[in-house]
Every structure is written in C-alpha cells, then in structure tokens.
Design a protein around this motif. Structure first.
Motif, PDB file in Angstrom:
ATOM      1  N   TRP A  86      58.764  63.144  28.827  1.00  0.00           N
ATOM      2  CA  TRP A  86      57.670  62.902  27.898  1.00  0.00           C
ATOM      3  C   TRP A  86      57.919  61.624  27.094  1.00  0.00           C
ATOM      4  CZ3 TRP A  86      57.440  62.907  22.493  1.00  0.00           C
ATOM      5  CH2 TRP A  86      56.138  62.807  21.961  1.00  0.00           C
ATOM      6  N   LEU A  87      59.164  61.479  26.596  1.00  0.00           N
ATOM      7  CA  LEU A  87      59.512  60.265  25.838  1.00  0.00           C
ATOM      8  C   LEU A  87      59.328  59.030  26.708  1.00  0.00           C
ATOM      9  CD1 LEU A  87      62.738  61.224  23.837  1.00  0.00           C
ATOM     10  CD2 LEU A  87      60.504  60.604  22.922  1.00  0.00           C
ATOM     11  N   THR A  88      59.716  59.142  27.995  1.00  0.00           N
ATOM     12  CA  THR A  88      59.610  57.989  28.882  1.00  0.00           C
ATOM     13  C   THR A  88      58.153  57.598  29.090  1.00  0.00           C
ATOM     14  OG1 THR A  88      61.547  58.801  30.033  1.00  0.00           O
ATOM     15  CG2 THR A  88      60.291  57.083  31.118  1.00  0.00           C
ATOM     16  N   ILE A  89      57.325  58.603  29.423  1.00  0.00           N
ATOM     17  CA  ILE A  89      55.938  58.292  29.770  1.00  0.00           C
ATOM     18  C   ILE A  89      55.174  57.787  28.544  1.00  0.00           C
ATOM     19  CG2 ILE A  89      53.759  59.299  30.538  1.00  0.00           C
ATOM     20  CD1 ILE A  89      55.530  61.212  32.271  1.00  0.00           C
ATOM     21  N   SER A  90      55.300  58.539  27.434  1.00  0.00           N
ATOM     22  CA  SER A  90      54.516  58.126  26.270  1.00  0.00           C
ATOM     23  C   SER A  90      55.105  56.868  25.648  1.00  0.00           C
ATOM     24  CB  SER A  90      54.436  59.256  25.238  1.00  0.00           C
ATOM     25  OG  SER A  90      55.736  59.591  24.826  1.00  0.00           O
ATOM     26  N   GLY A  91      56.432  56.745  25.691  1.00  0.00           N
ATOM     27  CA  GLY A  91      57.053  55.589  25.073  1.00  0.00           C
ATOM     28  C   GLY A  91      56.853  54.304  25.855  1.00  0.00           C
ATOM     29  N   ALA A  92      56.720  54.438  27.186  1.00  0.00           N
ATOM     30  CA  ALA A  92      56.616  53.231  28.007  1.00  0.00           C
ATOM     31  C   ALA A  92      55.231  52.610  27.948  1.00  0.00           C
ATOM     32  CB  ALA A  92      56.970  53.563  29.456  1.00  0.00           C
ATOM     33  N   ASN A  93      54.257  53.412  27.514  1.00  0.00           N
ATOM     34  CA  ASN A  93      52.872  52.961  27.513  1.00  0.00           C
ATOM     35  C   ASN A  93      52.658  51.645  26.768  1.00  0.00           C
ATOM     36  OD1 ASN A  93      50.580  53.654  28.719  1.00  0.00           O
ATOM     37  ND2 ASN A  93      50.277  55.561  27.572  1.00  0.00           N
ATOM     38  N   TYR A  94      53.158  51.597  25.518  1.00  0.00           N
ATOM     39  CA  TYR A  94      52.877  50.427  24.678  1.00  0.00           C
ATOM     40  C   TYR A  94      53.559  49.172  25.178  1.00  0.00           C
ATOM     41  CZ  TYR A  94      50.834  54.061  21.873  1.00  0.00           C
ATOM     42  OH  TYR A  94      50.077  55.118  21.473  1.00  0.00           O
ATOM     43  N   PRO A  95      54.886  49.215  25.411  1.00  0.00           N
ATOM     44  CA  PRO A  95      55.495  47.987  25.933  1.00  0.00           C
ATOM     45  C   PRO A  95      54.897  47.562  27.271  1.00  0.00           C
ATOM     46  CG  PRO A  95      57.111  49.779  25.788  1.00  0.00           C
ATOM     47  CD  PRO A  95      55.877  50.248  25.129  1.00  0.00           C
ATOM     48  N   SER A  96      54.472  48.519  28.102  1.00  0.00           N
ATOM     49  CA  SER A  96      53.859  48.166  29.370  1.00  0.00           C
ATOM     50  C   SER A  96      52.563  47.408  29.147  1.00  0.00           C
ATOM     51  CB  SER A  96      53.567  49.432  30.181  1.00  0.00           C
ATOM     52  OG  SER A  96      54.461  49.530  31.260  1.00  0.00           O
ATOM     53  N   GLN A  97      51.758  47.962  28.219  1.00  0.00           N
ATOM     54  CA  GLN A  97      50.487  47.281  27.923  1.00  0.00           C
ATOM     55  C   GLN A  97      50.738  45.892  27.362  1.00  0.00           C
ATOM     56  OE1 GLN A  97      48.358  49.964  25.415  1.00  0.00           O
ATOM     57  NE2 GLN A  97      47.729  51.241  27.147  1.00  0.00           N
ATOM     58  N   PHE A  98      51.771  45.794  26.514  1.00  0.00           N
ATOM     59  CA  PHE A  98      52.073  44.497  25.910  1.00  0.00           C
ATOM     60  C   PHE A  98      52.495  43.498  26.976  1.00  0.00           C
ATOM     61  CE2 PHE A  98      55.453  41.691  24.338  1.00  0.00           C
ATOM     62  CZ  PHE A  98      54.693  40.914  23.473  1.00  0.00           C
ATOM     63  N   LEU A  99      53.376  43.937  27.872  1.00  0.00           N
ATOM     64  CA  LEU A  99      53.843  43.030  28.931  1.00  0.00           C
ATOM     65  C   LEU A  99      52.689  42.623  29.849  1.00  0.00           C
ATOM     66  CD1 LEU A  99      57.315  44.487  30.000  1.00  0.00           C
ATOM     67  CD2 LEU A  99      56.862  42.289  28.928  1.00  0.00           C
ATOM     68  N   ALA A 100      51.808  43.578  30.158  1.00  0.00           N
ATOM     69  CA  ALA A 100      50.661  43.266  31.011  1.00  0.00           C
ATOM     70  C   ALA A 100      49.772  42.249  30.302  1.00  0.00           C
ATOM     71  CB  ALA A 100      49.872  44.533  31.327  1.00  0.00           C
ATOM     72  N   TRP A 101      49.588  42.457  28.994  1.00  0.00           N
ATOM     73  CA  TRP A 101      48.747  41.528  28.218  1.00  0.00           C
ATOM     74  C   TRP A 101      49.376  40.149  28.237  1.00  0.00           C
ATOM     75  CZ3 TRP A 101      50.177  39.030  23.633  1.00  0.00           C
ATOM     76  CH2 TRP A 101      49.140  38.343  22.977  1.00  0.00           C
ATOM     77  N   LEU A 102      50.701  40.118  28.052  1.00  0.00           N
ATOM     78  CA  LEU A 102      51.405  38.844  27.952  1.00  0.00           C
ATOM     79  C   LEU A 102      51.473  38.125  29.305  1.00  0.00           C
ATOM     80  CD1 LEU A 102      53.209  37.172  25.893  1.00  0.00           C
ATOM     81  CD2 LEU A 102      55.148  38.206  27.078  1.00  0.00           C
ATOM     82  N   LEU A 103      51.963  38.834  30.326  1.00  0.00           N
ATOM     83  CA  LEU A 103      52.271  38.173  31.599  1.00  0.00           C
ATOM     84  C   LEU A 103      51.061  38.078  32.519  1.00  0.00           C
ATOM     85  CD1 LEU A 103      55.704  39.872  32.388  1.00  0.00           C
ATOM     86  CD2 LEU A 103      55.327  37.591  31.484  1.00  0.00           C
ATOM     87  N   LEU A 104      50.201  39.120  32.494  1.00  0.00           N
ATOM     88  CA  LEU A 104      49.105  39.142  33.457  1.00  0.00           C
ATOM     89  C   LEU A 104      47.817  38.603  32.842  1.00  0.00           C
ATOM     90  CD1 LEU A 104      49.783  42.645  35.035  1.00  0.00           C
ATOM     91  CD2 LEU A 104      50.593  40.412  35.812  1.00  0.00           C
TER      92      LEU A 104
END
Lengths: 475, 356
Positions: A86-104
């Motif tokens: 649960w920590l992995t899935i919910s915690g990974a959401n924000y940095p993933s979105q940030f990286l996608a926003w930044l890199l993609l």
C-alpha cells in the motif's frame, strides 16, 4: 637434507602407505573432520566465557513467539506485506506524476523545440528524442519511484530480522514443491521487480533451490506489469458489469492474475525440482538471526544504491536501443508501408491463433527491455495501423482518459478474449531483458538463462492458445 | 539459344552442389552411426568384463547364457561378443571354461574404478537420490577415457571407497584383500561391523537402509531360523530374510571394540524447550548435507535446544551454539542426540576447572 635417500627405504614406506590406505576405514575423513570440529569447540568452550544470558535474548524469544505463533503468525505476515504494498503504490503516485510531468510533458517538447532551433534533421531528432530519449524517460518515470519506496521498506524488514521468520513460517509449503522457504522472500521482491527478485535469491544457499527461485521469479507479477493488468481489467472486465461493481470486479480480476502467478510459481517449482534440476545439490538450513533495531539511513542508502539504481541503470541501458528500434520500425518505409506494418501483418495470424493480435506480439518483441512501455507501444502501433490519432509515428504516448484508450483499442478490433489473453500473456511471458541479463549475471550459465527465458514464453503461448480455442468453442 | 545454355549450366551446377551436400550428409550420418555402434560394442564388452570379474571373485563360471542375461540379448549375440573379446585377448577359453586374461582383468578393474568413482561423485557432489547412483553410474562408466577417469579421481580427492563401502581399484588396478564375510555366515553372538552393502538389486539395498543397516553399523546375530535371521542393532532388533542378509558384508570385531552406543533419540523427537547432546550424525546423511551440518557446528558433544516449531508444522528452530537455526524434520531425524547432557565416558572440562 643432503644425505642420499635410500630407494629401498622409500619403496617400503610407499608400500606401507599403500597398505594403510585401505586399513583406515571408509569414513576416515568424516572422523577426522568431526575430531577437528570437536577440538575447536572444546578450545572455544575453555577460552570464551559467556555472560549469564544475552540481555536481549528473552525479548527476541518473545517476539519470535508472537510472529511465529499459530494464531498470529500468518495474519501478521499478510498485514505487513499489505502495508508495504500500500505504501509503495500510494507513495509512488506523486513522484511518478512529477517525473512524468518533468521528463515527458515538459522535457520532451523542450528538446524537440531545441532540436528544431539548431536545425537538426527530422530523422535525427526523431531517432534521438522521440525514440531513445522518450523510451528511456518513460522507463525512469514509471520504474524509479515504486522501486525507490519498495526496496528500502523491504530492506528495513530484512534488517530488523523479520523476513527470515517469514521464510520459517512458510517453509513447509515450499518444501512440498521442492523449494526453499526463502523463496517466499525472493517472490515478494519479484512483485516489486523481477530483476531485484533474482538478485534476492542470493540468500538461498542451496544450489538447486536457488535455481528454482531464479527460474520461477518471473511468475511474480512485477511492478511494470501491474499497470497493464489494472488498465485492461478496468476497461474490459470492469466494463462487463454495472458501474457500481466495476471497481470491485476489475480489482478481483487483477488479484486473480497475481494469485495465478503464485500458483504457476509453485507448479513450475514442483516440476523443475523433479525433472531438470533433480541432480543439483540440495541442502537446507535457515538461520534466524537476532532482532535488532534497523539502521534506517544506512538501509535506505544501500538499498537505493545496491538495488534501485543498479536495476534502473540496467533498464536504461536496454531501454535506449529499444526506443531507437521502436522509432525506426515506425518510420522506415518500404514500398508503401512502414516496417512495423509488415511485422504486424506477419505476426497477425499467430497472434489471432492465440487470441491476441499482431500489434500485441510486436509490442512484446520490441518492448522487451521493460514491461512498462508495452501499453504505450501498443497504443502507438494501433494509431499507426489505424492511421489516425496519437502523437506521431514512433512517438510513445498515453491517452488523456480511460474512455479514449477504450475507444482506440476497440477501433483496433479488441475483444474480451484479447483482453483476457493479454492479461494472461502479460503474466506468463519471457522476463524483460533486464531480468534476463541479471539471471545470466547471477547464474553465470547460458543454459539456465535460456531456460528461464524460454520456459515462460512457451507456457504463455500454450496457455493463451488453449484459452482462445475453448473461447471459440463456447462463444 | 544462349538462354537455354545458361539454364542447363545452372541445373548442372545445382545438381553438383546437391550431390556434394547429400554426400557430406551421408558421411556425417555414417560417422554417427559407426560411433554409436562402437559405443554399443564398448558397452557390451565392458559389461561382460565386469560380469567375468564378479564371477571370478565369487568363484563361479561365466557362461554365454549368463552373459546374455547381463547384456539382455540372445545367447547367439552374447557368443558373438565373447568371440570378439577372445580376439582382443581379453578373455581366453579352455574347452567350455571362459576366463579373464591378465589384460582383461586390468580392463575390468578400470571399468569398476570408473563406476565406483562416478558413484562417489553422484553421492558427494550432486543432489541425485541414493536410488539413482548405481543406475546412472552404469551408464556413465563407459563414457570416460583413461585420462578423464584420472581427472575425475583427482577432482574427488582420490577417494578409496564408493558410497556403498566398496573399495575403488587404484589407477594401477590394485584392490585390498577382502577380509569381510557375509552376514548370512556370521556366527551367532559374534559382534561385527557392517563394511559393505551390495547395491544390487536395488530393492533389497533400500530395505536394508529402512531397517537401519548402514555402513559402520555394529550388529550381532541373535538367532538363526530357516527363513531368516534375527539381528541385534543399537536401535533395536530386526528380522532379515536370507536374501537380505546375503547382501550385507561384515567384519567381525572383538567384544571390547564395541563402543556401547548410548541410548539416543533423533533430534526431531525433541519438543520445544527440550535439550539434547549430539552423539552422532547418522551415516545416511552424506555429501554436501553432512558438511553443512558440521559447518553449523553440529558435532558430537554439541548441546542443542529445540526452540520453536513453524506455524505450518515444519521446520523447527534449534538453538545451536548460540545461533537459532531452522532444520527440516528429515534433516533433524538424521542427528542422534542423547537426553543426558553430560557424556558418561569423557568429562568435558567444567566451568570451575577453567576459572580455577
């Protein structure tokens, strides 16, 4: 010694030795070794004095009694694993979105403008930016955050001393299929990333059981495949029932696939230990180390460096050429069609036979570096074939909404069978190239690497073929 | 006209290439076939040599019929093999009696050497179960050249005995004098030690293991009946059939040589909280498994305490020299412990002695 040696004497000594050789009994080596160990133990007992009892000893036993108790052992284990996921899935959401926003979302257009400004030829900017950069950036943004959370959490549990107790609790189940209890740990690690799961099998010190754990790790549904499962289940399985049940049913479908993976792990372990791995050496021992407070910073540092970055680096190394290949087959035109179109046409008969299609098979071939880019590749190839929509030839993209994805896939003639078989094939196919390379590094053997790569893909084709044939009979 | 000429030329060249290819392929197939045939003939000869050697040891006479039985062929084929071997001067014939020549005996010992080395290898360095050692070695023994056999022996550390207790002939074909007698011939009440277990037929070998008869087991015959014997073992008394007893070789030992074994229980019998002192590791525990046990510090004298059982029933965690180690039930049952924590014969130095 300078005195000349008497050949007769040497001869007699040698023949005495030869005779004695047979007289000292067959288990002489065992006796000798036992004697050495016993002597060593006696010396140690004399020289080393112990305090009455290690102070934390009783605390350890108390914790042990709790985590390995008949009543609390298994619920506690499930609870801890669920918290980690649960920590992995919910915690990974924000940095993933940030990286996608930044890199993609921003990095990619920025680079394209830059390339246009310096008048880079279209094919070079396409190959470098749309192909290599985009695929690599995609893999990083999807892969990095969950791994950076999952691995440290897992390592903390390991450092505390809890994970060996999990192996202790579950060993009986694994013993029945000829595997080691510690395979429970490498399997759980595989849910994060199969490459890391394969590395984690180092804790299994028995050669046969370690190979079993390595070969079957692929059946743990990894981080890169969960999004595929969730997406397809939401669109096609959830779509079967009314809206209020859709969420529950699609979640159950995804969990069902993961459980099926665990089942395959056990079944294949059972088969391997009785056939090709029969002759490998097998010894069991499991040390339950004392508990200790986890060293949090050290753990985070080592798990990020040792596990996350090494795996990520390997993924990047493989993703870059794959990005180039994806772009090239979508842009090189022979006659009146692009290369990808030919491949899709060739693969289509085979794809339809196993209830998939040519696009999916091609996507699995070119997206071998990481399961994360399978869906973007499928979407891109679908728009390529349909000749409309998308972000351009060879440019990976994600649709704005689920509805758009559903519409696109349905336009590509997807049926419920395609969806079900894609979910099955996503679970049971060859490991990604990062994992294959890791398997080679860990086993050092071309034979076991080949078996690990080919066994699941053959199983996948057989499985989807049967599902497709039964489906055609019934529907 | 020109066009047709080219066509003929191409057809001709194609034909030549095809012919060469077919010829090459045929050669390869022929070579393989010949190799296989040579291999089969090597296997027949070597198996026959072994049979002759065993007959010689047991003072029996080998016959074409018995050879046919060993090779699983007809008597006519077996006679062919014997003629072939006579031509190579491996065996000689006087009337109806066949016997080994000196070079034949050397060759037979080399095959037996390869067989027993392979058994040692399979027992020590692979995970194959005991029941497969013999059958696999029967196939492997024919595949090595002389140099490869020596390399195998070197890798194994020049072992002297195979895992069944049979001596391995040395590279120059020497074997020790046999001192042992069959259990079937052992006088009643005479104590003896098991020095060899015949591994063929495999079913009997397995039954003996199940009765607790291993290499090194001390036993004595209690009673001799018509259909079998009653044998005393440290672990209890067992009934053996005559066929079973015939497959056990023993060496008589003096009464004083019997180290009266302490009453032991397998480690797996300890309940959580109970302690035991290691008396020995069962001879049935071999190879990598045995080394692992000793690596963990399980040697005679070590005190082991059972701590807890896994919620799934197995394994059990034991406290061994301060470390908590989980062992599976099959492993723990191979370790014999005594509930009496101080050994009766030798006195380990107590804490007082050291401080004094």
């Amino acid at each position: 010694m300078t005195t000349p040696t008497d050949p007769e004497k040497i001869e007699s000594i040698l023949s005495t030795a030869e005779k004695l050789r047979w007289d000292i009994g067959s288990n002489f080596h065992d006796h000798l070794m036992e004697a050495i160990y016993t002597d060593a133990a006696r010396i140690a007992d004399r020289a080393v004095s112990y305090p009455e009892k290690p102070p934390r000893f009783d605390l350890d036993r108390t914790i042990d009694r709790l985590v390995t108790s008949r009543v609390w052992g298994f619920p506690l284990m499930l609870l801890l694993l669920m918290i980690v996921f649960w920590l992995t899935i919910s915690g990974a959401n924000y940095p993933s979105q940030f990286l996608a926003w930044l890199l993609l979302d921003n990095g990619h257009p920025l680079l394209k403008t830059l390339a246009a400004d310096i008048n880079l030829p279209w094919w070079l900017s396409g190959l470098l930016i749309d192909g290599i950069y985009l695929a690599t950036a995609w893999v990083i943004s999807v892969m990095l955050p969950p791994m950076a959370i999952f691995f440290p959490l897992f390592t903390l549990l390991e450092d505390f001393g809890y994970l060996p107790r999990v192996a202790f609790n579950l060993d009986n189940v694994f013993k029945k299929v000829g595997a080691h209890g510690k395979q429970a740990l490498s399997m759980s690690m595989g849910f994060g990333c199969n490459a890391a799961g394969v590395v984690a099998t180092r804790i299994i010190d028995s050669p046969r059981e370690r190979l079993i754990a390595i070969i079957t790790n692929n059946f743990s549904l990894c981080n890169g495949r969960w999004p595929t499962q969730i997406l397809i289940a939401t669109i096609f399985i959830g779509g079967l029932v009314s809206a209020q049940w859709a969420g529950l049913i699609s979640a159950m479908a995804v969990v069902g696939i993961a459980v099926l993976g665990v089942f395959f792990s056990f079944a294949v372990s059972w088969g391997l230990s009785r056939t090709i791995l029969k002759g490998e050496v097998s010894t069991f021992s499991l040390e339950l180390p004392p508990y200790r407070p986890p060293r949090i910073w050290q753990t985070i540092y080592t798990s990020v460096i040792d596990r996350t970055l090494i795996v990520l680096w390997r993924a990047v190394v493989f993703a870059a050429p794959a990005g180039a290949v994806i772009w090239l087959i979508s842009n090189i035109t022979i006659g009146d069609a692009v290369l990808a179109q030919y491949f899709i046409d060739w693969l289509n008969p085979l794809g339809l036979l196993v209830g998939l299609n040519g696009i999916i098979l091609l996507a699995y071939v070119v997206a071998i570096p990481a399961n994360e880019i399978v869906i973007p590749t499928i979407l891109m190839l679908t728009t390529l074939v349909l000749g409309s929509g998308g972000a351009g030839r060879g440019v990976l993209f994600e649709t704005q909404s689920l509805g758009d994805t559903a519409a696109l896939l349905q336009a590509g003639n997807w049926t419920l069978l395609t969806a079900v078989n894609l979910m099955l094939f996503s679970l049971v196919h060859n490991p990604c190239s990062t994992t294959i390379y890791t398997i080679y590094k860990e086993t050092g053997s071309l034979k076991w690497t080949t078996i690990s790569a080919l066994l699941p893909v053959v199983m996948g084709f057989v499985l989807t073929f049967f599902v497709a044939q039964v489906w055609h009979l019934l529907v | 006209m020109d066009n047709q000429l080219w066509l003929y030329l191409i057809i001709f060249l194609g034909g030549v290439v095809l012919a060469v290819l077919v010829l090459q392929l045929w050669r390869v197939i022929e070579h393989r076939w010949k190799e296989k045939k040579e291999m089969t003939s090597r296997i027949s000869i070597e198996d026959t040599l072994k049979h002759f050697y065993h007959c010689e040891r047991n003072q029996e006479t080998p016959l074409p019929e018995s050879v046919a039985g060993i090779l699983r062929t007809s008597v006519a084929d077996a006679t062919d093999v014997l003629t072939e071997m006579e031509r190579h001067q491996l065996i000689s014939r006087a009337g109806n009696r066949w016997q080994l020549t000196d070079s034949g005996r050397d060759y037979a010992l080399q095959v037996i050497r390869a067989h027993r080395l392979w058994e040692r290898y399979l027992a020590d360095q692979t995970g194959f179960p005991e029941s497969e050692w013999h059958t696999q070695s029967d196939k492997l023994e024919h595949k090595l050249s002389h140099e490869e056999t020596e390399a195998l022996a070197n890798r194994l550390g020049h072992p002297r005995f195979d895992p069944h207790g049979d001596p391995i002939p040395t590279a120059d074909g020497r074997l020790p004098e046999a001192k042992h007698i069959s259990l079937a011939a052992l006088p009643v009440e005479q104590p003896a030690e098991v020095v060899h277990l015949e591994d063929e037929p495999e079913a009997i070998y397995r039954q003996l293991g199940e009765h607790g008869i291993h290499l090194g087991t001390v036993l004595r015959v209690l009673r001799r009946g018509d259909d079998g014997i009653e044998v005393w073992l440290p672990s209890g008394t067992v009934q053996l059939t005559t066929a079973q007893a015939a497959n056990v070789s023993v060496e008589p030992i003096a009464e004083s040589e019997i180290v009266l074994p302490e009453p032991t229980v397998p480690l797996s019998a300890l309940k959580p909280g109970e302690q035991g002192r290691v008396v020995n590791i069962s001879p049935a525990c071999k190879g990598a498994e045995r080394r692992r046990m000793m690596d963990l510090g399980i040697v005679p004298g070590t005190i082991i305490k059972a701590e807890m059982v896994s919620p799934s029933g197995d394994p059990t965690a034991y406290l061994i020299r301060g470390a908590l180690i989980a062992l599976r039930r099959e492993q723990a049952s191979l370790i014999n412990v005594s509930r009496n924590l101080t050994p009766a014969t030798e006195q380990t130095p107590s804490q007082n002695e050291v401080t004094a």
